[in-house]
Structure formats: C-alpha cells, structure tokens
Design a protein around this motif. Sequence first.
Motif, PDB file in Angstrom:
ATOM      1  N   HIS A 129      61.240 -38.554  -3.000  1.00  0.00           N
ATOM      2  CA  HIS A 129      61.961 -37.598  -2.148  1.00  0.00           C
ATOM      3  C   HIS A 129      61.805 -36.171  -2.658  1.00  0.00           C
ATOM      4  O   HIS A 129      61.652 -35.242  -1.876  1.00  0.00           O
ATOM      5  CB  HIS A 129      63.444 -37.956  -2.077  1.00  0.00           C
ATOM      6  CG  HIS A 129      63.729 -39.143  -1.216  1.00  0.00           C
ATOM      7  ND1 HIS A 129      64.934 -39.340  -0.587  1.00  0.00           N
ATOM      8  CD2 HIS A 129      62.948 -40.191  -0.861  1.00  0.00           C
ATOM      9  CE1 HIS A 129      64.883 -40.478   0.106  1.00  0.00           C
ATOM     10  NE2 HIS A 129      63.684 -41.001  -0.061  1.00  0.00           N
ATOM     11  N   ALA A 130      61.887 -36.011  -3.974  1.00  0.00           N
ATOM     12  CA  ALA A 130      61.746 -34.668  -4.557  1.00  0.00           C
ATOM     13  C   ALA A 130      60.374 -34.089  -4.192  1.00  0.00           C
ATOM     14  O   ALA A 130      60.252 -32.915  -3.840  1.00  0.00           O
ATOM     15  CB  ALA A 130      61.916 -34.732  -6.076  1.00  0.00           C
ATOM     16  N   GLY A 131      59.351 -34.919  -4.250  1.00  0.00           N
ATOM     17  CA  GLY A 131      58.006 -34.486  -3.883  1.00  0.00           C
ATOM     18  C   GLY A 131      57.903 -34.171  -2.396  1.00  0.00           C
ATOM     19  O   GLY A 131      57.313 -33.167  -1.983  1.00  0.00           O
ATOM     20  N   GLU A 132      58.499 -35.032  -1.579  1.00  0.00           N
ATOM     21  CA  GLU A 132      58.474 -34.836  -0.126  1.00  0.00           C
ATOM     22  C   GLU A 132      59.112 -33.498   0.272  1.00  0.00           C
ATOM     23  O   GLU A 132      58.580 -32.763   1.094  1.00  0.00           O
ATOM     24  CB  GLU A 132      59.251 -35.966   0.573  1.00  0.00           C
ATOM     25  CG  GLU A 132      58.500 -37.270   0.666  1.00  0.00           C
ATOM     26  CD  GLU A 132      57.397 -37.232   1.719  1.00  0.00           C
ATOM     27  OE1 GLU A 132      57.629 -36.706   2.822  1.00  0.00           O
ATOM     28  OE2 GLU A 132      56.284 -37.705   1.415  1.00  0.00           O
ATOM     29  N   LYS A 133      60.257 -33.235  -0.338  1.00  0.00           N
ATOM     30  CA  LYS A 133      61.004 -32.024   0.016  1.00  0.00           C
ATOM     31  C   LYS A 133      60.203 -30.767  -0.291  1.00  0.00           C
ATOM     32  O   LYS A 133      60.325 -29.755   0.382  1.00  0.00           O
ATOM     33  CB  LYS A 133      62.325 -31.976  -0.784  1.00  0.00           C
ATOM     34  CG  LYS A 133      63.491 -32.585  -0.054  1.00  0.00           C
ATOM     35  CD  LYS A 133      64.819 -32.203  -0.720  1.00  0.00           C
ATOM     36  CE  LYS A 133      64.907 -32.729  -2.150  1.00  0.00           C
ATOM     37  NZ  LYS A 133      66.194 -32.453  -2.804  1.00  0.00           N
ATOM     38  N   PHE A 134      59.410 -30.829  -1.348  1.00  0.00           N
ATOM     39  CA  PHE A 134      58.771 -29.617  -1.872  1.00  0.00           C
ATOM     40  C   PHE A 134      57.379 -29.372  -1.303  1.00  0.00           C
ATOM     41  O   PHE A 134      56.921 -28.238  -1.239  1.00  0.00           O
ATOM     42  CB  PHE A 134      58.679 -29.751  -3.398  1.00  0.00           C
ATOM     43  CG  PHE A 134      58.160 -28.534  -4.111  1.00  0.00           C
ATOM     44  CD1 PHE A 134      58.946 -27.389  -4.232  1.00  0.00           C
ATOM     45  CD2 PHE A 134      56.891 -28.520  -4.671  1.00  0.00           C
ATOM     46  CE1 PHE A 134      58.484 -26.274  -4.900  1.00  0.00           C
ATOM     47  CE2 PHE A 134      56.410 -27.398  -5.348  1.00  0.00           C
ATOM     48  CZ  PHE A 134      57.217 -26.272  -5.466  1.00  0.00           C
ATOM     49  N   CYS A 135      56.701 -30.436  -0.877  1.00  0.00           N
ATOM     50  CA  CYS A 135      55.239 -30.357  -0.713  1.00  0.00           C
ATOM     51  C   CYS A 135      54.775 -29.351   0.328  1.00  0.00           C
ATOM     52  O   CYS A 135      53.622 -28.915   0.276  1.00  0.00           O
ATOM     53  CB  CYS A 135      54.653 -31.745  -0.458  1.00  0.00           C
ATOM     54  SG  CYS A 135      55.086 -32.437   1.140  1.00  0.00           S
ATOM     55  N   LEU A 136      55.636 -28.971   1.276  1.00  0.00           N
ATOM     56  CA  LEU A 136      55.241 -27.951   2.254  1.00  0.00           C
ATOM     57  C   LEU A 136      56.117 -26.705   2.146  1.00  0.00           C
ATOM     58  O   LEU A 136      56.087 -25.836   3.007  1.00  0.00           O
ATOM     59  CB  LEU A 136      55.324 -28.523   3.681  1.00  0.00           C
ATOM     60  CG  LEU A 136      54.327 -29.651   3.995  1.00  0.00           C
ATOM     61  CD1 LEU A 136      54.584 -30.207   5.387  1.00  0.00           C
ATOM     62  CD2 LEU A 136      52.892 -29.143   3.875  1.00  0.00           C
ATOM     63  N   GLU A 137      56.914 -26.629   1.084  1.00  0.00           N
ATOM     64  CA  GLU A 137      57.864 -25.527   0.936  1.00  0.00           C
ATOM     65  C   GLU A 137      57.332 -24.421   0.034  1.00  0.00           C
ATOM     66  O   GLU A 137      57.958 -23.371  -0.105  1.00  0.00           O
ATOM     67  CB  GLU A 137      59.174 -26.050   0.328  1.00  0.00           C
ATOM     68  CG  GLU A 137      60.016 -26.880   1.261  1.00  0.00           C
ATOM     69  CD  GLU A 137      60.590 -26.048   2.403  1.00  0.00           C
ATOM     70  OE1 GLU A 137      61.196 -25.006   2.111  1.00  0.00           O
ATOM     71  OE2 GLU A 137      60.400 -26.444   3.567  1.00  0.00           O
ATOM     72  N   TYR A 138      56.232 -24.674  -0.621  1.00  0.00           N
ATOM     73  CA  TYR A 138      55.743 -23.703  -1.603  1.00  0.00           C
ATOM     74  C   TYR A 138      54.224 -23.692  -1.528  1.00  0.00           C
ATOM     75  O   TYR A 138      53.591 -24.723  -1.288  1.00  0.00           O
ATOM     76  CB  TYR A 138      56.232 -24.108  -3.003  1.00  0.00           C
ATOM     77  CG  TYR A 138      56.091 -23.013  -4.031  1.00  0.00           C
ATOM     78  CD1 TYR A 138      56.969 -21.937  -4.039  1.00  0.00           C
ATOM     79  CD2 TYR A 138      55.069 -23.050  -4.977  1.00  0.00           C
ATOM     80  CE1 TYR A 138      56.832 -20.928  -4.980  1.00  0.00           C
ATOM     81  CE2 TYR A 138      54.933 -22.040  -5.926  1.00  0.00           C
ATOM     82  CZ  TYR A 138      55.813 -20.977  -5.917  1.00  0.00           C
ATOM     83  OH  TYR A 138      55.679 -19.975  -6.846  1.00  0.00           O
ATOM     84  N   ASP A 139      53.642 -22.527  -1.734  1.00  0.00           N
ATOM     85  CA  ASP A 139      52.192 -22.403  -1.631  1.00  0.00           C
ATOM     86  C   ASP A 139      51.496 -22.959  -2.874  1.00  0.00           C
ATOM     87  O   ASP A 139      51.833 -22.598  -4.006  1.00  0.00           O
ATOM     88  CB  ASP A 139      51.831 -20.933  -1.431  1.00  0.00           C
ATOM     89  CG  ASP A 139      50.327 -20.740  -1.331  1.00  0.00           C
ATOM     90  OD1 ASP A 139      49.701 -21.413  -0.496  1.00  0.00           O
ATOM     91  OD2 ASP A 139      49.779 -19.938  -2.116  1.00  0.00           O
TER      92      ASP A 139
END
Lengths: 453, 453
Positions: A285-295
């Motif tokens: 989940h931590a990976g999912e949340k982040f993967c499109l939130e940061y360049d």
Amino acid sequence: MSFPCLDAVELRTQEMASRSLTNGPEPSYTTGVHKEFTSKDPLLLDYGGRLKEFTIAYEAWGKMNADKSNVVLLHTGLSASSHAKSNEDNPRLGWWEKFIGPGLALDTSRFHVICTNVLGGCYGSTGPASIDPADGKRYATRFPILTMSDMVRAQFRLLDALGVGKLMASVGASMGGMQSLAAGVLYPDRIGRIVSISGCARSHPYSIALRHAQRQVLMADTNWNRGFYYDKVPPHVGMKLARQIATVTYRSGPEWEQRFGRKRADPSRPPALCPDFLIETYLDHAGEKFCLEYDANSLLYVSKAMDLFDLGIANRDSIRKLRQKNKHKLLEGCSSDSEACSLSLPKVPYTERQSNKDSSRTTSGDDDDAVVSDDLVLGLSPMRNIPALVLGVESDILFPAWQQREVVDTLRKAGNTNVKHVELSQDVSLFGHDSFLLDVRNIGGSVKSFLEE
Amino acid sequence: MSFPCLDAVELRTQEMASRSLTNGPEPSYTTGVHKEFTSKDPLLLDYGGRLKEFTIAYEAWGKMNADKSNVVLLHTGLSASSHAKSNEDNPRLGWWEKFIGPGLALDTSRFHVICTNVLGGCYGSTGPASIDPADGKRYATRFPILTMSDMVRAQFRLLDALGVGKLMASVGASMGGMQSLAAGVLYPDRIGRIVSISGCARSHPYSIALRHAQRQVLMADTNWNRGFYYDKVPPHVGMKLARQIATVTYRSGPEWEQRFGRKRADPSRPPALCPDFLIETYLDHAGEKFCLEYDANSLLYVSKAMDLFDLGIANRDSIRKLRQKNKHKLLEGCSSDSEACSLSLPKVPYTERQSNKDSSRTTSGDDDDAVVSDDLVLGLSPMRNIPALVLGVESDILFPAWQQREVVDTLRKAGNTNVKHVELSQDVSLFGHDSFLLDVRNIGGSVKSFLEE
C-alpha cells in the motif's frame, strides 16, 4: 498460479498507456496552491552544473513582523512539498500539520514559518521535470547533479527576495535536518538558531546503500527510459518498489512487532508469493500510494544529493575549489545542458579499488567513546556560535542515534557551548525515522521549548 | 548522460538472448559433483502440496562409524549448496571451508558431516527448476509452497536411507539455524545436540519485510515471466537487484563504516547516478556475482518458506490439522500440479485489515525483560531434553540478537536445563549476519567446544 500483485501493476501500465493517448501524458505532481519565486540570476551548482534561472515553490504561515526578525525556515524531507500545513488556499492537510499553528511547536502566533519545495523537487520548484529554458524541453537526466548546499543557496535567494536578512531559526528533519546544518555552515551570520532532527553531519555508507538500492530498482524499470519518460508511461513499478524499500527504512522493527507481528492479511487463504503477511500488504500500500505522487527523476537527484552530503572540511574545501574553477560559468552564456556547462559522466563502469588496510575513518559507528573527527569539527566550526537543538530517535535505523550524537559531540568540540541534545529512547518512541512526523509531544515539545527559551 | 550500470545489464540480456539461440537455454546451476538420493515415496508438504518423488543432493566429510552414531547434519543458509567443504571430487572451496575438517569446528576426525541442498533449492535437489514427473515439464511456479519443516522431512528421508537413526548433532546458521530448531521439534528422539546460529524460532515482520522487498523486485523483472523463464533469458536484472538488497541485510553498518566510509570508487570523476561510492560498487559486484548463480524461482520459494517459519504451538497445531486433512493425497494418484493436489492462490488481491487496538503479541522487540511467549514455549517443548547451543551476533540486523535470546529464554522456560547461549558483541564481531561465514575463531570455537564437551 495467480499473481494479483503483478496483475495490478500491469493493469495500471495499460491504463496509463491508453490514457496518455487520449488525455495527454504523465501525472502532474502537485500538492495544491503555493507561492512561487523565480530567480532570473543563474545559480552555479557545487558540482559544476548551472541553472540559468530557477523557481522555488513555497508556502508560509503566521505573520511576518515589521523588522522581519521572526522568520523560521522549515526544511523538508526527501519527498515532501512546501505544503507543511493546511491554509485557506489549500485546505489539504500538510506533512507537519500538527506541528505548525498557534501555540504549536512552530508557533504561528509568534513566528512566520516558511517552507519551500527543494530545488530538484517536483512540487513547483525547478527540477528534472521542468522545462530547460535553453531548448524548451524537459531537463530529465540532463539536469545537473545537486547537493544539499545548492538547495540551501536556492532557499536563501528566496529569503533575499523577501528581504529577510537573518532567520530566527532554521528547522528541519531527516533530509531537512541535513539542510538545517548545511544552512548553518553556509550562512552562519544569517541564522539565529538551528534545529536538526534525525539528521546527520554526513551520510554514512549504510544509508547510502539503502538509497542505492532504491535508485537501482527504479532505474531498472524499463519505463524509466534513462530519465526520458515524460510523455510516456512513467516508471510507476520502479517507484512502487523503491518506496517499499524506503518504507522499511522509515519505520522500526519494534513498532511492526506490535502492529503486524506475524498476522496474515487473510489467514483462511493459502500462502502466496504476492503480498500475504499483513506487513507485506502494508508495504504494498505504501508503494501504491506513492508511485504516481512523486517524480522519479526528482527521487534520483534528491536521493543522490543526500548521499553526497558531507560537512567535513575536506569535502567543503574540495567543493570550494570546484566552485572557484567553475565560477566563470556564471558569466558565460552557455546553455545548462552543454557538455561544458553540465555534468559529464564516465563512459566506463567504475571499478572497485578496495583496500582493507586503508582505515581513514576517524569516527566509529556505535562506539560510545567515538573519537570526534577533526574533519567534521573544522567543517562545522562556522556554527560554533549558533544555539542548536539536535534531536535523535533510538529506534531510527536510517539515521541512527549515534549520527546525531556525532553532530552534538562535533559541535561541542568546535566550541559551541549552546548545544541541546535530545534522544528519544525506545520506550518513548517506537516509530523509528518517521518519529518526526508522528511524535507531536516529544519532538514537537522539544522544538517548541528550544525556540521559545 | 551515460548509465554504465544499465549498459552492463542490457548487454548481458542481449548476450543471453543470442546465446540461448545457439547454445541452448539458461545457465545450469551447480556447485559441482555431489551425491544424490532420490525418494520414490511421495512427500506431503505442510500447505497441501505433494511431490510424487524428490531428490536431495548431498555431500559428506569424515568417516561414519560402525554404529552410525557420529553423524552431524549441517543445514545451509538460503542460497548455499551441499558443497560446504572442498573434497577430492570437487576441490572448489566450500561455503564453510574453514569450519569443517580434522581438528576444526566440525571435526571430521571425529564426526561424519552431511550437508544437503534444501528441497526447493537449485543445486541438485528437487525444486522449481526440476522436471515435474507428471508432465515432463519444469515445475516453475507450479511448484508447491514449502516450509522449513518440509525441507527437514526431506533430509530425514535421506538419513533413513543411510540408516542413520539418531544424529549426533543438528547444526545450522541463518536459515539453517531455523531448520536446526525445526528438526529438534519434529524429530526430538533422533537428535543428540542442537546448534542454532543466527537463527530464530519464528520469522519477525522486519525480516519478512526485507525478504518481501527482494521477492517483489525479482518478480517485477519482466524476464521472470511469472516463473516460466527456463527456456528464455532468466531474470538476471531482478536477481541482481534482489541480491543487492539482501547484501545490505547481511552485513552491518559498523563494518562498512570501517571498510568503505564515504570513499568514492574514483574521486576524480564527477558524481553519477550509477554506482559511485565504493559501498555502491561493492553492492553492485555482489549482485553481479549472484545473478546467474542461483535459480530465481528457488529464491522465491525458499525465501517464502523462511517467512512462513513459526515454531509456536498455534502454527504447529494449524499445520498439523492441515496435514491431517491432506493426508489422503499421499494415497491418491493425482499429479502434483493439479488443482486438487497443489496450491491454489487467491484470485483477488489481499486487503489490509488493520487494527491498531489488536496487540496479540506476547514478546516485545528489544525489551530485555520481554515476557516469554507461551505459544513458543509450548511449540519448542519437544526440544526440552536436547542440549542446545544458541549463538547470536549483536551487529546482525536480519536476525537481531534479541531473536536468539528469545530462543534461549523459551527453551529454558520449556524446561531445558542444558542451553548454552553465546552472543558476540560488536567489539568481537562487526560482520553482522554474515559472521557465521567469517568468524572461525568465535563462532567455530563455540561450536567445537559445545559438540565435544
């Protein structure tokens, strides 16, 4: 055999590929409305890169007083934006929401708190995703290598523009804790107090190794495409994997022991190679949340800048000479991506030149009687007159508590008689490196009393 | 910008793709000549899988005495083969070369030492790369989920075939330390002494998280192809990345501080996103060395088996019930890959069902006054009459020293009055988890005196 975790990322790749055909390219990275400052004066970077101009995104809370003497500059961690706290223009909760406000750790009834997105970031400040004015295209991996000091210099350009001569305080945690010290070394006369939480005076090999693993995983994603993914599907798989590794380093074993133990997500189901134990679904989940939130490129450059961080005098001297050598670039009109003006990388792989006999270190890991390094003492000596609060957390594995002790011992040996050291034991905080985001009472309380004493 | 680290792996992909067209497929995994034992009796696995037949690769050193009472069974770590020591047939150095031999830790002038490749491995024992007798094709990810106990059961089939009734000792480190305890619980009457080095009585969430990261990185390599890569290019990039993460967990910060510090591979060159600091080139080399030396599917299955390891009575009871339920499979003629006989995996992703209020744990991380878990005491009670040596290393982050203390406290509470505990402090060993491979004097010395007392 079914692999739901792979199905999920493959589906996202397909969706993004088809979406980019209809609705345009990659996600835009933003945490909402913010102010922007653009410097039209070029910025020479430590390793010889040059930005012809640059923008710094920032936000502020509390009222600046008439003589501009109540300004607190807040430095962020690696992936955070300037949005440390909600406000009228952007009600979304900030990353230090409970630490900033009237009566809180950074008391906005007393202080004017400014937080910037770092140079190299993707939340409004100039970074790899920005357009290179030299050719109208995105920098991508043509962006020059950055350092913590470069980021701090960019921040002080903003302060110049705002007419802020001297900060009441420089405050930061994690990467921000590095920057807070870097600011003290670069601009000792412009800083009243320094707070460095869960930071260090230089990066150590174990932390470099953990960031190296994240970068390698990200760069191995074929969608990363050596940095040129901006009009295509971004490397969301690599970003998800990198964030999972990072998450392991942000929290501590004892907390997970309590929270997850050996619980499985669904004990009625047979074991699987996809996430299965609760700890695995948490990381997923931590990976999912982040993967499109940061360049992705911002992650690489900012992570690398953390590795390069070293306030020792030897490194500072070598950078000083490099800057002297490259000074002419500020005057010349060359574009930032030309061979002469930006970074050239080796054509052949590095080879290991290892010698077990070479033990040039001067401080030792966990040894409580560690000899303080003269290199660091000289490097940090510009800060000797600035009152400092150095805060560490025993359960932190990314920036272990001995690294904050190193900062404290070094500052004291450099002659600083006003260093306060707080170390949160495991009884007090189980949250490891992330404590600075969570522990309002102990971290917030220490910061507040130090700033108001 | 150039990326020599990516060039290198892309070149290898190309070379392997063209080589597989001319010289046949994937690398064969071997560490050389070994003996093989094949059991034609089916093996029922803990989670309901069934192997119609299986092979165990093994090697042996020293002379077995007439009544077969001097046999020491040596259990390996995750990726090791049966080749623990060089011999006439295979002069290549073994993974415990300096620990086995006349007068050494496992004294071959007294003991007959047997080491096996684990079930699920790729060095001669049946594993995912093996041919499924049911259809003549490789198992790949049709291979059933394994546990430590399954591996130990397979080893004892070999001992049965060799006519060894009772072991003089069961010895192992890391995963082998888990197996050594598992053997004590499964076959208490057949083991004279137990040595468990840098192991644990059950896997804890932090270790699961670190293995999860490795599995996810490997499975994300498109060449992994959900396990069916055997006649194609193997997932060497994912394997390299996974090994780099693993290497971070095998060594300790303090050792790296001394050995690498902040040294760069070549300080005359500008910083790069590819390996740059010496610690990075070290990790890169570790990944390079391993990426074609071990089968990717074996890594996934064996790593997962480590996660599933739990000698607590609750888990043992649930597995016992499962085995009872699946017992009929031993009698039926179904093939090991049919839905009924092997593992079926969930069709939908797991969802997190998290509750902060649930604190079912009974032991706590680093707390020295940890309450010993009744679940573990009951689970380990079969071992209460077996003299045991439990060895831990303070600088180990993968199997932290508190986990060996947990084993010791549990065994003692279970009534075992003959438990010896050795913990190597950081002054003695800086090498973290890998100490068991390196520290002949302290680890080897403790093992030797325990076995010969």
